[in-house]
Design a protein around this motif. Structure first.
Motif, mmCIF file in Angstrom:
data_model
loop_
_atom_site.group_PDB
_atom_site.id
_atom_site.type_symbol
_atom_site.label_atom_id
_atom_site.label_comp_id
_atom_site.label_asym_id
_atom_site.label_seq_id
_atom_site.Cartn_x
_atom_site.Cartn_y
_atom_site.Cartn_z
ATOM 1 N N ARG A 1 61.352 -91.079 13.355
ATOM 2 C CA ARG A 1 62.323 -91.074 12.255
ATOM 3 C C ARG A 1 63.762 -91.069 12.787
ATOM 4 N NH1 ARG A 1 60.502 -86.955 10.143
ATOM 5 N NH2 ARG A 1 61.984 -85.379 10.903
ATOM 6 N N GLU A 2 64.014 -90.243 13.771
ATOM 7 C CA GLU A 2 65.381 -90.091 14.267
ATOM 8 C C GLU A 2 65.835 -91.266 15.135
ATOM 9 O OE1 GLU A 2 65.538 -86.352 16.265
ATOM 10 O OE2 GLU A 2 65.679 -85.186 14.390
ATOM 11 N N HIS A 3 64.878 -91.967 15.717
ATOM 12 C CA HIS A 3 65.232 -93.071 16.629
ATOM 13 C C HIS A 3 64.672 -94.405 16.142
ATOM 14 C CE1 HIS A 3 66.796 -90.076 19.378
ATOM 15 N NE2 HIS A 3 65.654 -89.417 19.291
ATOM 16 N N ALA A 4 64.572 -94.516 14.822
ATOM 17 C CA ALA A 4 64.091 -95.771 14.236
ATOM 18 C C ALA A 4 64.957 -96.926 14.721
ATOM 19 C CB ALA A 4 64.147 -95.686 12.704
ATOM 20 N N GLY A 5 64.313 -98.030 15.075
ATOM 21 C CA GLY A 5 65.035 -99.181 15.592
ATOM 22 C C GLY A 5 65.011 -99.267 17.104
ATOM 23 N N SER A 6 64.712 -98.147 17.773
ATOM 24 C CA SER A 6 64.614 -98.184 19.232
ATOM 25 C C SER A 6 63.242 -98.725 19.636
ATOM 26 C CB SER A 6 64.798 -96.790 19.827
ATOM 27 O OG SER A 6 63.674 -95.968 19.542
ATOM 28 N N PHE A 7 63.176 -99.349 20.799
ATOM 29 C CA PHE A 7 61.898 -99.865 21.289
ATOM 30 C C PHE A 7 60.957 -98.723 21.641
ATOM 31 C CE2 PHE A 7 59.447 -102.155 24.807
ATOM 32 C CZ PHE A 7 58.546 -102.697 23.902
ATOM 33 N N THR A 8 61.524 -97.593 22.108
ATOM 34 C CA THR A 8 60.693 -96.428 22.417
ATOM 35 C C THR A 8 59.954 -95.945 21.174
ATOM 36 O OG1 THR A 8 62.243 -95.773 24.148
ATOM 37 C CG2 THR A 8 60.701 -94.095 23.379
ATOM 38 N N ALA A 9 60.639 -95.928 20.026
ATOM 39 C CA ALA A 9 59.971 -95.544 18.775
ATOM 40 C C ALA A 9 58.879 -96.545 18.418
ATOM 41 C CB ALA A 9 60.993 -95.449 17.648
ATOM 42 N N GLN A 10 59.157 -97.826 18.665
ATOM 43 C CA GLN A 10 58.130 -98.855 18.413
ATOM 44 C C GLN A 10 56.890 -98.614 19.270
ATOM 45 O OE1 GLN A 10 58.520 -100.332 15.565
ATOM 46 N NE2 GLN A 10 58.662 -102.468 16.216
ATOM 47 N N LEU A 11 57.108 -98.259 20.534
ATOM 48 C CA LEU A 11 55.980 -97.970 21.425
ATOM 49 C C LEU A 11 55.199 -96.761 20.936
ATOM 50 C CD1 LEU A 11 57.561 -98.426 24.974
ATOM 51 C CD2 LEU A 11 56.052 -99.992 23.779
ATOM 52 N N PHE A 12 55.929 -95.736 20.518
ATOM 53 C CA PHE A 12 55.319 -94.510 20.022
ATOM 54 C C PHE A 12 54.447 -94.812 18.790
ATOM 55 C CE2 PHE A 12 56.826 -89.791 20.264
ATOM 56 C CZ PHE A 12 55.522 -89.427 20.565
ATOM 57 N N LYS A 13 54.973 -95.635 17.896
ATOM 58 C CA LYS A 13 54.224 -96.017 16.692
ATOM 59 C C LYS A 13 52.986 -96.836 17.059
ATOM 60 C CE LYS A 13 56.570 -97.671 13.198
ATOM 61 N NZ LYS A 13 57.579 -98.488 12.489
ATOM 62 N N ALA A 14 53.153 -97.797 17.977
ATOM 63 C CA ALA A 14 52.044 -98.678 18.342
ATOM 64 C C ALA A 14 50.913 -97.910 19.009
ATOM 65 C CB ALA A 14 52.537 -99.792 19.263
ATOM 66 N N ALA A 15 51.259 -96.872 19.778
ATOM 67 C CA ALA A 15 50.237 -96.095 20.483
ATOM 68 C C ALA A 15 49.558 -95.067 19.587
ATOM 69 C CB ALA A 15 50.863 -95.390 21.679
ATOM 70 N N GLY A 16 50.122 -94.820 18.415
ATOM 71 C CA GLY A 16 49.578 -93.788 17.529
ATOM 72 C C GLY A 16 48.353 -94.248 16.760
ATOM 73 N N GLU A 17 47.718 -93.286 16.122
ATOM 74 C CA GLU A 17 46.536 -93.554 15.308
ATOM 75 C C GLU A 17 46.772 -93.041 13.889
ATOM 76 O OE1 GLU A 17 43.041 -92.003 17.086
ATOM 77 O OE2 GLU A 17 43.187 -93.284 18.861
ATOM 78 N N PRO A 18 46.058 -93.602 12.916
ATOM 79 C CA PRO A 18 46.251 -93.166 11.527
ATOM 80 C C PRO A 18 45.872 -91.698 11.326
ATOM 81 C CG PRO A 18 44.996 -95.220 11.631
ATOM 82 C CD PRO A 18 45.076 -94.694 13.020
ATOM 83 N N GLU A 19 46.636 -91.022 10.488
ATOM 84 C CA GLU A 19 46.290 -89.663 10.051
ATOM 85 C C GLU A 19 45.371 -89.797 8.850
ATOM 86 O OE1 GLU A 19 49.014 -86.116 9.569
ATOM 87 O OE2 GLU A 19 50.432 -87.747 10.011
ATOM 88 N N VAL A 20 44.149 -89.376 8.977
ATOM 89 C CA VAL A 20 43.183 -89.531 7.881
ATOM 90 C C VAL A 20 43.250 -88.310 6.963
ATOM 91 C CG1 VAL A 20 40.763 -89.872 7.271
ATOM 92 C CG2 VAL A 20 41.688 -90.907 9.373
ATOM 93 N N PRO A 21 43.546 -88.507 5.690
ATOM 94 C CA PRO A 21 43.590 -87.371 4.758
ATOM 95 C C PRO A 21 42.182 -86.878 4.430
ATOM 96 C CG PRO A 21 43.986 -89.427 3.585
ATOM 97 C CD PRO A 21 43.914 -89.784 5.035
ATOM 98 N N THR A 22 42.127 -85.777 3.720
ATOM 99 C CA THR A 22 40.832 -85.220 3.306
ATOM 100 C C THR A 22 40.101 -86.205 2.400
ATOM 101 O OG1 THR A 22 41.765 -82.998 3.399
ATOM 102 C CG2 THR A 22 39.706 -83.270 2.158
ATOM 103 N N ALA A 23 38.827 -86.376 2.660
ATOM 104 C CA ALA A 23 38.034 -87.330 1.882
ATOM 105 C C ALA A 23 37.915 -86.872 0.428
ATOM 106 C CB ALA A 23 36.651 -87.482 2.496
#
Length: 476
Positions: free
Chosen positions: A173-195
């Motif tokens: 959120r704080e570094h939106a637009g940076s490539f580092t944030a893009q990498l962080f997003k790409a490496a992440g996985e979905p947060e699955v809510p309660t079924a």
């Protein structure tokens, strides 16, 4: 195993960006002396595969300078100081910066724990993020064994996991637009809510899988070609198709088209098409060659601007061979003669199931597998199974020796040797281009109408396959 034809070589082409002010990347590594070092980017073609962009030699003070007159393609790079001693560095639009670390930190692992950056906000962010994550991960790993039996430790693990997740969200959120944030997003996985609950009051047991799959690529921007020079896109694509997509032609094609619809830019479209297609030409999963044909028709032949002319031509030829041989199609007839020299074509065989075996009498793998093929036949012949075996070498004497040696007289033994009206020997069967016999033995399982049920099947798996096949409703 004898190989008759080499597999199609799928070539992925990478294009360098246009020249601007060039680059100058300097690394000061205390304790390093007189070593040849490399600047390379992740290729996205497999784990541990890099493309070297530049080479430089460290001076007596441990200073390495990579410099060039053209801008580097942006992405995640490594600086390698020796075999498997390397560390990551981001190359973005600003390609004039310095890094300060020491040999021991590099040897301890990537990223080095001691790293100072000047002249690159992106790398400053990158190392700040990595150091924060590394400290939390170390505490997490230390607690995991204890958490198996200690409720207090288990709560601490949950707290650290939440802290990691919160830090990730805050950083992005704080570094939106940076490539580092893009990498962080790409490496992440979905947060699955309660079924949620079903109408019958039970928990929806498939919700987690469906949600995870639907949102798996949410953090991956398939318009950002910098991600091609990272390991994350390759890992995401491979995991998705290996673990989240049902290995059925319709499902595979649907998901491939979905991803291609999101991929923008020639370089990104070329990579995504390549990565998906290359997995399924010689896949061991039955029927999935249909995805290869679909991708070839739609994204190689259909988008020639992405490829060189030889690649498009190779795909046209490969599709021409494979398309008639997809599961569910009626196999082309095979014109052969029996041991008495009389015509005995494939379509002449009357059987509930025909196992077509294309072999070579001098092929070591064929000779090793024939005893197992005999055992299979003895077990299933009462179920209406027949084996139609043809020797592609077309040497009548060696063919008959093979039949006698392995006592395969109960097979339907045939060969592509015929006599024309003038008594001259002629051949009618193109094993390579009509039956895709790139290697021997090549095996097809056919139903009573000579439709293909399975192809390129290992002899050792025939028994297991027929056990499954005959267990299906309506089969016998």
């Amino acid at each position: 195993m004898r190989y008759v034809f080499s597999l199609i070589l799928l070539t992925f082409f990478s294009y360098t960006l246009s020249a601007q002010s060039g680059y100058k990347i300097t690394a000061h590594i205390k304790g390093l002396q007189d070593s040849t070092c490399y600047l390379a980017y992740y290729t996205g073609l497999g784990n541990g595969q890099f493309f070297v962009q530049d080479t430089a030699k460290a001076d007596a003070e441990g200073t390495i300078t990579f410099t060039g007159t053209k801008k580097l393609p942006e992405g995640l790079y490594v600086i390698s100081i020796s075999q498997w001693r390397l560390f990551d560095v981001i190359v973005d639009a600003d390609q004039q910066f310095e890094l300060f670390t020491d040999k021991e930190s590099v040897a301890e692992g990537n990223p080095p724990k001691n790293m100072k950056v000047t002249g690159s906000m992106e790398n400053t962010l990158f190392y700040e993020m990595n150091n924060q994550m590394k400290a939390r991960m170390a505490a997490l790993q230390q607690l995991r064994p204890q958490a198996q039996t200690d409720p207090k430790a288990a709560e601490q693990v949950k707290a650290i996991q939440k802290e990691l997740l919160d830090y990730r969200k805050k950083f992005i959120r704080e570094h939106a637009g940076s490539f580092t944030a893009q990498l962080f997003k790409a490496a992440g996985e979905p947060e699955v809510p309660t079924a949620p609950k079903l109408p019958n009051g039970k928990t929806d047991s498939t919700f987690a899988y469906r949600y995870y799959k639907k949102h798996y690529f949410d953090g991956v921007d398939l318009t950002d070609e910098r991600l091609l020079r990272t390991p994350f896109l390759q890992q995401k694509l491979d995991y998705y198709f290996d673990n989240l997509v049902h290995q059925l032609p319709d499902s595979l094609i649907k998901e491939a088209d979905f991803l291609m619809s999101r991929a923008k830019g020639n370089e990104m479209r070329r990579y995504v098409a390549y990565r998906i297609t290359s997995k399924y030409e010689q896949s061991r999963v039955l029927g999935t060659e249909a995805l290869f044909v679909h991708m070839g028709e739609k994204y190689y032949v259909g988008e020639p601007v992405l490829w060189d002319s030889s690649t498009v031509s190779n795909f046209k030829n490969r599709i021409k061979i494979l398309k008639p041989l997809l599961t569910g199609n009626k196999i082309p007839n095979m014109y052969q003669t029996d041991t008495l020299g009389k015509p005995l074509n494939l379509y002449d065989v009357k059987a509930n199931y025909t196992v077509l075996v294309i072999y070579a009498d001098d092929c070591s793998h064929c000779r090793e597998s024939t005893p197992n093929l005999k055992k299979f036949y003895e077990k299933y012949k009462s179920k209406g199974v027949k084996i139609y075996a043809t020797d592609l070498r077309r040497d009548v004497n060696e063919w008959k020796k093979f039949i006698h040696e392995f006592k395969t007289q109960d097979f339907i033994n045939v060969i592509d040797v015929h006599k024309d009206a003038q008594g001259k020997t002629v051949h009618y069967t193109d094993y390579l281009n009509t039956f895709d016999a790139q290697a021997t033995p090549t095996i097809y399982v056919l139903d009573k109408d000579k439709k293909i049920l399975a192809r390129r099947f290992p002899v050792d798996e025939l028994d297991k396959y027929f056990e499954f096949l005959l267990s299906q409703p309506g089969k016998k």
